[in-house]
Design a protein around this motif. Sequence first.
Motif, PDB file in Angstrom:
ATOM      1  N   UNK A  72      -1.905 -11.226  18.445  1.00 58.71           N
ATOM      2  CA  UNK A  72      -1.875  -9.805  18.786  1.00 58.71           C
ATOM      3  C   UNK A  72      -1.262  -9.021  17.633  1.00 58.71           C
ATOM      4  N   UNK A  73      -2.041  -8.174  16.950  1.00 54.83           N
ATOM      5  CA  UNK A  73      -1.471  -7.342  15.888  1.00 54.83           C
ATOM      6  C   UNK A  73      -0.582  -6.251  16.489  1.00 54.83           C
ATOM      7  N   UNK A  74       0.495  -5.933  15.799  1.00 55.65           N
ATOM      8  CA  UNK A  74       1.483  -4.998  16.328  1.00 55.65           C
ATOM      9  C   UNK A  74       1.581  -3.701  15.538  1.00 55.65           C
ATOM     10  N   UNK A  75       0.794  -3.582  14.468  1.00 53.67           N
ATOM     11  CA  UNK A  75       0.868  -2.391  13.630  1.00 53.67           C
ATOM     12  C   UNK A  75      -0.004  -1.262  14.141  1.00 53.67           C
ATOM     13  N   UNK A  76       0.463  -0.033  13.915  1.00 50.85           N
ATOM     14  CA  UNK A  76      -0.326   1.153  14.261  1.00 50.85           C
ATOM     15  C   UNK A  76      -1.479   1.343  13.285  1.00 50.85           C
ATOM     16  N   UNK A  77      -2.535   2.019  13.704  1.00 50.54           N
ATOM     17  CA  UNK A  77      -3.574   2.419  12.746  1.00 50.54           C
ATOM     18  C   UNK A  77      -2.985   3.344  11.679  1.00 50.54           C
ATOM     19  N   UNK A  78      -3.534   3.272  10.489  1.00 49.45           N
ATOM     20  CA  UNK A  78      -3.137   4.138   9.371  1.00 49.45           C
ATOM     21  C   UNK A  78      -3.462   5.579   9.751  1.00 49.45           C
ATOM     22  N   UNK A  79      -2.442   6.426   9.864  1.00 47.16           N
ATOM     23  CA  UNK A  79      -2.631   7.750  10.460  1.00 47.16           C
ATOM     24  C   UNK A  79      -2.564   8.839   9.388  1.00 47.16           C
ATOM     25  N   UNK A  80      -3.709   9.451   9.111  1.00 52.69           N
ATOM     26  CA  UNK A  80      -3.800  10.504   8.101  1.00 52.69           C
ATOM     27  C   UNK A  80      -3.778  11.908   8.709  1.00 52.69           C
ATOM     28  N   UNK A 104     -25.361  -3.413 -10.046  1.00 56.50           N
ATOM     29  CA  UNK A 104     -25.340  -4.474  -9.041  1.00 56.50           C
ATOM     30  C   UNK A 104     -24.210  -5.465  -9.286  1.00 56.50           C
ATOM     31  N   UNK A 105     -23.501  -5.873  -8.281  1.00 56.91           N
ATOM     32  CA  UNK A 105     -23.539  -5.324  -6.928  1.00 56.91           C
ATOM     33  C   UNK A 105     -22.764  -4.016  -6.854  1.00 56.91           C
ATOM     34  N   UNK A 106     -23.133  -3.164  -5.975  1.00 55.59           N
ATOM     35  CA  UNK A 106     -22.388  -1.921  -5.763  1.00 55.59           C
ATOM     36  C   UNK A 106     -21.031  -2.243  -5.145  1.00 55.59           C
ATOM     37  N   UNK A 107     -20.000  -1.525  -5.551  1.00 53.47           N
ATOM     38  CA  UNK A 107     -18.655  -1.742  -4.995  1.00 53.47           C
ATOM     39  C   UNK A 107     -18.101  -0.423  -4.471  1.00 53.47           C
ATOM     40  N   UNK A 108     -17.337  -0.518  -3.405  1.00 54.86           N
ATOM     41  CA  UNK A 108     -16.751   0.653  -2.755  1.00 54.86           C
ATOM     42  C   UNK A 108     -15.248   0.436  -2.690  1.00 54.86           C
ATOM     43  N   UNK A 109     -14.492   1.370  -3.207  1.00 54.31           N
ATOM     44  CA  UNK A 109     -13.048   1.201  -3.334  1.00 54.31           C
ATOM     45  C   UNK A 109     -12.339   2.431  -2.765  1.00 54.31           C
ATOM     46  N   UNK A 110     -11.134   2.187  -2.327  1.00 49.01           N
ATOM     47  CA  UNK A 110     -10.361   3.301  -1.796  1.00 49.01           C
ATOM     48  C   UNK A 110      -8.906   3.208  -2.209  1.00 49.01           C
ATOM     49  N   UNK A 111      -8.211   4.319  -2.016  1.00 47.09           N
ATOM     50  CA  UNK A 111      -6.790   4.457  -2.337  1.00 47.09           C
ATOM     51  C   UNK A 111      -6.033   4.717  -1.048  1.00 47.09           C
ATOM     52  N   UNK A 112      -4.879   4.081  -0.909  1.00 49.08           N
ATOM     53  CA  UNK A 112      -3.989   4.407   0.200  1.00 49.08           C
ATOM     54  C   UNK A 112      -2.588   4.658  -0.355  1.00 49.08           C
ATOM     55  N   UNK A 113      -1.863   5.522   0.307  1.00 50.12           N
ATOM     56  CA  UNK A 113      -0.483   5.811  -0.066  1.00 50.12           C
ATOM     57  C   UNK A 113       0.250   6.350   1.142  1.00 50.12           C
ATOM     58  N   UNK A 114       1.567   6.170   1.159  1.00 58.13           N
ATOM     59  CA  UNK A 114       2.295   6.601   2.359  1.00 58.13           C
ATOM     60  C   UNK A 114       3.791   6.718   2.079  1.00 58.13           C
ATOM     61  N   UNK A 115       4.402   7.727   2.675  1.00 56.22           N
ATOM     62  CA  UNK A 115       5.862   7.852   2.752  1.00 56.22           C
ATOM     63  C   UNK A 115       6.223   7.300   4.133  1.00 56.22           C
ATOM     64  N   UNK A 116       6.455   5.995   4.193  1.00 54.18           N
ATOM     65  CA  UNK A 116       6.352   5.282   5.471  1.00 54.18           C
ATOM     66  C   UNK A 116       7.582   5.361   6.351  1.00 54.18           C
ATOM     67  N   UNK A 117       8.767   5.648   5.790  1.00 55.56           N
ATOM     68  CA  UNK A 117       9.951   5.765   6.645  1.00 55.56           C
ATOM     69  C   UNK A 117       9.814   7.036   7.477  1.00 55.56           C
ATOM     70  N   UNK A 118       9.611   6.892   8.752  1.00 54.33           N
ATOM     71  CA  UNK A 118       9.385   8.025   9.644  1.00 54.33           C
ATOM     72  C   UNK A 118       8.946   7.507  10.993  1.00 54.33           C
ATOM     73  N   UNK A 119       8.124   8.262  11.693  1.00 58.75           N
ATOM     74  CA  UNK A 119       7.768   7.939  13.077  1.00 58.75           C
ATOM     75  C   UNK A 119       6.313   7.545  13.270  1.00 58.75           C
ATOM     76  N   UNK A 120       5.525   7.518  12.185  1.00 58.55           N
ATOM     77  CA  UNK A 120       4.082   7.346  12.357  1.00 58.55           C
ATOM     78  C   UNK A 120       3.527   6.075  11.751  1.00 58.55           C
ATOM     79  N   UNK A 121       4.321   5.348  11.001  1.00 60.73           N
ATOM     80  CA  UNK A 121       3.847   4.146  10.310  1.00 60.73           C
ATOM     81  C   UNK A 121       4.666   2.943  10.777  1.00 60.73           C
ATOM     82  N   UNK A 122       3.999   1.876  11.177  1.00 65.80           N
ATOM     83  CA  UNK A 122       4.715   0.638  11.498  1.00 65.80           C
ATOM     84  C   UNK A 122       5.295   0.103  10.198  1.00 65.80           C
TER      85      UNK A 122
END
Length: 325
Positions: A72-80, A104-122
């Motif tokens: 059972x995963x316990x983390x919240x979804x990444x909330x933007x 070829x092959x095509x690649x799809x990439x993304x960036x994530x970042x967060x100020x995680x100390x707070x109430x919205x990020x596990x």
Amino acid sequence: MSSSPADDRTPPTPPPAPAGSEPAVSRQEFDALFASVRTWGRWVPADRGAWNRVTPDHVRRAAALIRSGTAVPLGLPWDTRPGPDNAKPALHYMSDLGDVEAPEPATYKDFIGVDYHGKAVSHLDALSHVAYGGRLYDGRRAREAVGAAGARFGSVAALGPLVTKGVLLDLPAVLGVDWLEPGHAVRARDVVAAERALGVTIDDGCAVLLRSGRFRRSREIGPWDSDAASAGLHVDAVPLLAERAVALLGGDGDSDLRPSPVEGVHSPVHALAVAAMGVPLLDNLDLEALSAACAEAGRYEFMIVVTPLNVPGGTGSPVNPVGIL
């Protein structure tokens, strides 16, 4: 002299204090409590704190709790999305839509970042995250140990992974309610009653997770500012957890009762757990699926796996812990 209409108005009645927020604790009483649960000088390396309690025997005992193999995963979804409970939304954007590299092959990439100390990020709070009276865990001077480049003591990188027995204190299940209302204090006697009702034992080296039903309430009623009001542990429950020698404390809130019952200390459980006892904290876990899985299995003990990011100098890390039944 006649009074103005404003002078004649009856002052509004203040809202009642949240249920269970008493008793209040003075700063002097809190300082004595801090000293009584302090474990400074006990472990080497000190910046792993209470995680030093967890030995290979603890890991084997935790593995023996696995029966169905349900993970059972316990983390919240990444909330933007900004909201009353998410003042600093996480970032997520695409950096490559298959049009940057060779065809070829095509690649799809993304960036994530967060100020995680707070109430919205596990996330996990490492021992460099909280100081009390200018001191981190083990008596280290916070201003000497933490600077602009990060933490030189108590970094999340010093902790490494944790595998141990987890105990879910499902207070709404014990009390027969959907959730605890914000401001509800969970006291030492409530912890003991929950152990008895759920058939669990908090013992040395284990991880204790407190479910208040925060996210069920949020999904059914709507989000609120949990910095202003949240269910959590009253400080009188902390000596019990210290006596039981826990390695990790967490919940679907941040473990602290809000408003704080301690004069001049906004997060007293943080101060006691992290700075006095060397117990890292797991904040903002989604415990709804774990609650349902434990109820179905008829047991509230399981193996928990916590793998924070290896961030040298980091004061914590976003995490997605896993409970395995």
